[in-house]
Motif scaffolding. Structure first.
Motif, PDB file in Angstrom:
ATOM      1  N   ILE A   1      -0.443  -7.932 138.574  1.00  0.00           N
ATOM      2  CA  ILE A   1      -0.107  -7.166 137.372  1.00  0.00           C
ATOM      3  C   ILE A   1       0.742  -5.974 137.801  1.00  0.00           C
ATOM      4  O   ILE A   1       0.398  -5.268 138.752  1.00  0.00           O
ATOM      5  N   ILE A   2       1.852  -5.750 137.110  1.00  0.00           N
ATOM      6  CA  ILE A   2       2.749  -4.639 137.420  1.00  0.00           C
ATOM      7  C   ILE A   2       2.794  -3.712 136.218  1.00  0.00           C
ATOM      8  O   ILE A   2       3.083  -4.139 135.089  1.00  0.00           O
ATOM      9  N   ILE A   3       2.479  -2.438 136.440  1.00  0.00           N
ATOM     10  CA  ILE A   3       2.615  -1.423 135.393  1.00  0.00           C
ATOM     11  C   ILE A   3       3.922  -0.689 135.635  1.00  0.00           C
ATOM     12  O   ILE A   3       4.126  -0.084 136.697  1.00  0.00           O
ATOM     13  N   SER A   4       4.816  -0.742 134.657  1.00  0.00           N
ATOM     14  CA  SER A   4       6.122  -0.119 134.823  1.00  0.00           C
ATOM     15  C   SER A   4       6.577   0.434 133.475  1.00  0.00           C
ATOM     16  O   SER A   4       5.793   0.502 132.526  1.00  0.00           O
TER      17      SER A   4
ATOM     18  N   CYS B   1       9.649   1.702 126.535  1.00  0.00           N
ATOM     19  CA  CYS B   1       8.189   1.828 126.533  1.00  0.00           C
ATOM     20  C   CYS B   1       7.632   1.623 127.936  1.00  0.00           C
ATOM     21  O   CYS B   1       8.325   1.161 128.844  1.00  0.00           O
ATOM     22  N   GLU B   2       6.371   1.994 128.081  1.00  0.00           N
ATOM     23  CA  GLU B   2       5.607   1.630 129.267  1.00  0.00           C
ATOM     24  C   GLU B   2       4.972   0.281 128.993  1.00  0.00           C
ATOM     25  O   GLU B   2       4.554  -0.005 127.865  1.00  0.00           O
ATOM     26  N   TYR B   3       4.896  -0.573 130.017  1.00  0.00           N
ATOM     27  CA  TYR B   3       4.473  -1.946 129.777  1.00  0.00           C
ATOM     28  C   TYR B   3       3.777  -2.527 131.003  1.00  0.00           C
ATOM     29  O   TYR B   3       3.820  -1.962 132.109  1.00  0.00           O
ATOM     30  N   ALA B   4       3.136  -3.674 130.782  1.00  0.00           N
ATOM     31  CA  ALA B   4       2.510  -4.432 131.869  1.00  0.00           C
ATOM     32  C   ALA B   4       3.227  -5.768 131.997  1.00  0.00           C
ATOM     33  O   ALA B   4       3.588  -6.390 130.994  1.00  0.00           O
ATOM     34  N   LEU B   5       3.446  -6.207 133.246  1.00  0.00           N
ATOM     35  CA  LEU B   5       3.988  -7.523 133.539  1.00  0.00           C
ATOM     36  C   LEU B   5       2.917  -8.336 134.252  1.00  0.00           C
ATOM     37  O   LEU B   5       2.251  -7.827 135.158  1.00  0.00           O
TER      38      LEU B   5
ATOM     39  N   LEU C   1      -2.482   4.532 133.784  1.00  0.00           N
ATOM     40  CA  LEU C   1      -2.614   3.216 133.157  1.00  0.00           C
ATOM     41  C   LEU C   1      -3.120   2.174 134.152  1.00  0.00           C
ATOM     42  O   LEU C   1      -3.980   1.349 133.834  1.00  0.00           O
ATOM     43  N   ALA C   2      -2.587   2.206 135.375  1.00  0.00           N
ATOM     44  CA  ALA C   2      -2.991   1.225 136.389  1.00  0.00           C
ATOM     45  C   ALA C   2      -4.442   1.422 136.806  1.00  0.00           C
ATOM     46  O   ALA C   2      -5.205   0.453 136.938  1.00  0.00           O
ATOM     47  N   GLU C   3      -4.830   2.667 137.021  1.00  0.00           N
ATOM     48  CA  GLU C   3      -6.209   2.938 137.421  1.00  0.00           C
ATOM     49  C   GLU C   3      -7.183   2.572 136.306  1.00  0.00           C
ATOM     50  O   GLU C   3      -8.260   2.021 136.553  1.00  0.00           O
ATOM     51  N   GLN C   4      -6.805   2.878 135.058  1.00  0.00           N
ATOM     52  CA  GLN C   4      -7.659   2.523 133.930  1.00  0.00           C
ATOM     53  C   GLN C   4      -7.822   1.007 133.837  1.00  0.00           C
ATOM     54  O   GLN C   4      -8.934   0.490 133.634  1.00  0.00           O
TER      55      GLN C   4
END
Length: 367
Positions: free
Chosen positions: A260-263, A139-143, A224-227
Motif C-alpha cells: 500500500i502506498i500513501i501519496s 488529493c491525498e490517496y492510497a494505491l 495517514l500511513a501510521e493510522q
C-alpha cells in the motif's frame, strides 16, 4: 532540439513516459519543429508547455546546463544557494538569488517579519493578518499494489481493503477544518465523516506476511500511513509502516516492495496537463498496474484526445480515475484547505501583482 527530445525519451526520469508519444522530431527552422507522434496527438500542444520540455543547453564538454530559471551555485550541509541563470530561454527571474539555510533544531525559533505567512508555520502570531483560503486541487490517496504476490493479488481482497481505507476517519493529527473527503482529484464531499456498514476482514485469510504501508516524509502522509497500519493490525490484518525520504521514496525498486502506498497529487492551473502527469508519469501508479491495465490505460488516454472539447476531455479523465477505483488500485482520501494570512495594509492589487509571494524575511532568534 532533436537531441533535447532524444535525451528526454532516454532519461530515467518519470517525465520520460510523457514524451513516449513523440516518434520523431524534425527541425524545419530555428523556431519551427515538425513532430511525429504515435499516440495522443491532441496532447502535444499542452505537453510542450510542461517544464521538462524546456530546451536544455549543452556545454562544450557535453554537460547539460539545464533550462531552469535558476542554477545551483552552492549546496552544503547548511546552505543551498540558487542564482538567476543568465542563459535561461525564458523570462529572467525578479530575484537575483535564493538562499535556503538549514539551522537544525532552531528551525522553529523565529519572529515573523513578513507580510504574507502560512498560519501553520507561525501559530499564535497571526492576529494582525487577514485570512484567505481555498481548496487545493488534487488529493491525498492510497494505491494498492496488484503486482504484489499472494494476498494483494486477489481482487476481492483489494476491494475490501479499499473500502476499509475509505471508512477510516481523519487522523487525530489532522485538524478537521482543514480537510474534506476526496471523491477524486477534482471532486469532494464537504463532510469529514463516512457512513455505511463497517468493513471487516473476519472471513478473509490473513496475509502470509504483514502488509507493507509505504509513504514519504510529509506530515499528513505519515499520519495517514501510521493510522492505516494501526487500523489494519486492530482488524486482524498484520501491517507495518515505512517512511522513506525523497528521492528514495519515488524509486521503482522501493515502490515495488510496498503493498500500500500513501501519496498525494497537487494539480496545477492546467488540469489536463496535471491529469496526464499523474496518469502517465507517476512512478507509484505505474508500479501498481499490471501490463494489461497499463495497456488499457494507454488506450483510454488515446480516446480522451479524440474530443476537441476540453470539458469532455476532463470528464473522460475522471472516468479513467473512477476505473482505477473500481478495480481496487486507487482510493482518493482527503483534499486540503489552503490558507494564507496577509497583513491588512496589502490590498488586492499588490497581491495580484506579486502573485501572493512576499519576499520579506524571517528573523531567527539567537540560541
Amino acid at each position: 532540439m532533436q537531441a533535447h527530445f532524444a535525451r528526454l525519451q532516454a532519461s530515467d526520469s518519470s517525465n520520460r513516459r510523457l514524451f513516449e508519444c513523440i516518434e520523431a522530431v524534425v527541425v524545419l527552422a530555428p523556431l519551427r519543429l515538425k513532430l511525429t507522434t504515435n499516440a495522443t496527438a491532441g496532447f502535444i500542444p499542452t505537453l510542450l508547455t510542461q517544464k521538462a520540455a524546456g530546451i536544455s543547453k549543452v556545454s562544450r564538454d557535453g554537460r547539460i546546463l539545464g533550462a531552469g530559471a535558476f542554477r545551483l551555485d552552492e549546496h552544503t550541509e547548511w546552505l543551498t544557494r540558487l542564482s538567476a541563470f543568465d542563459q535561461y530561454h525564458g523570462y529572467r527571474p525578479w530575484l537575483d538569488a535564493v538562499e535556503i539555510w538549514n539551522i537544525g533544531d532552531q528551525a522553529m525559533d523565529f519572529e515573523v517579519s513578513s507580510d504574507v505567512v502560512h498560519p501553520w508555520l507561525v501559530p499564535g502570531q497571526t492576529a494582525p493578518f487577514s485570512q484567505f483560503e481555498s481548496w487545493e486541487k488534487g488529493c491525498e490517496y492510497a494505491l494498492l499494489n496488484e503486482n504484489r504476490a499472494g494476498w494483494m493479488a486477489v481482487p476481492a481482497h483489494r476491494l475490501r481493503l479499499s473500502a476499509f481505507i475509505r471508512q477510516l476517519p481523519l487522523p487525530a493529527a489532522m485538524v478537521p477544518a482543514g480537510y474534506r473527503v476526496a471523491k477524486g482529484m477534482l471532486q469532494s464531499d464537504l463532510s469529514c465523516h463516512h457512513t455505511g456498514v463497517a468493513v471487516d476482514f473476519s472471513d478473509l485469510p490473513a496475509p502470509d506476511a504483514p502488509l507493507s504501508v509505504l509513504t514519504c516524509q510529509l506530515r499528513d502522509h505519515i499520519a495517514l500511513a501510521e493510522q492505516l497500519a494501526a487500523a489494519l493490525n486492530a482488524a486482524g490484518i498484520p501491517a507495518t509502516c515505512c517512511v522513506e525520504t525523497f528521492p528514495d521514496f519515488n524509486r521503482t525498486e522501493c515502490l515495488t516492495q510496498a503493498d500500500i502506498i500513501i501519496s498525494g497529487e497537487v494539480f496545477g492551473e492546467d488540469a489536463e496537463l496535471s491529469w496526464m502527469e499523474w496518469l502517465k508519469a507517476s512512478t507509484a501508479l505505474a508500479v501498481c498496474l499490471q501490463p494489461q491495465q497499463q495497456t488499457r490505460l494507454r488506450r483510454e488516454l488515446e480516446t480522451v484526445f479524440l474530443s476537441d472539447n476540453l470539458a469532455e476531455r476532463l470528464d473522460k479523465f475522471q472516468e479513467i480515475e473512477q476505473w482505477l477505483v473500481d478495480i481496487g488500485i486507487y482510493r482518493p482520501l482527503w483534499q486540503n484547505r489552503q490558507q494564507l494570512n496577509v497583513r491588512s495594509h496589502l490590498n488586492g492589487v499588490s497581491l495580484l501583482a506579486n502573485g501572493w509571494i512576499d519576499f520579506s524575511r524571517v528573523v531567527f532568534s539567537s540560541p
